[in-house]
Motif scaffolding. Sequence first.
Motif: not given
Length: 134
Positions: A50-51, A77, A80, A84, A91, A93, A108-111
């Motif tokens: 998870n994140n 992290e 990312i 940014r 973003e 990918t 990395p994904g949203k969750d």
Amino acid sequence: MIIILIKLLVCLIESFKNLNQKMNDIHHEFEETVKRIQSHNGVDGVIVVNNNGDLITSTLDMRSSVSYAELLSTLAENAIGFVRNLDPSNELTVLRMGSKRREVLVAPGKDFIIIVLQKQNLKSIMKSIANSLS
């Protein structure tokens, strides 16, 4: 009044059953996707965290999984944030890293974050570099 409560309870139970079935379907699809990635030639392992970097699933042993999860979730992290900072409208990918023996893909994904470890394929890397230069 009691009849209304009973009807409400029946509706809630049915909703819970439907939700439970949907969750089982999602979990099955998730596991099948991990298996499909793992089945690719040269893939040594697949890790999903998870994140927060907490292990969700892995095809590796627990010790290796936790080690990779901690290190690569932190790296993801940072990557990312780096992307940014370069361009706020962009973003990350996929982060792809290679060493002499292994290649690591971090998506990395949203969750969650998917980490794929595969045997190094220098021919593939050189072809990718050549394609990007032409």
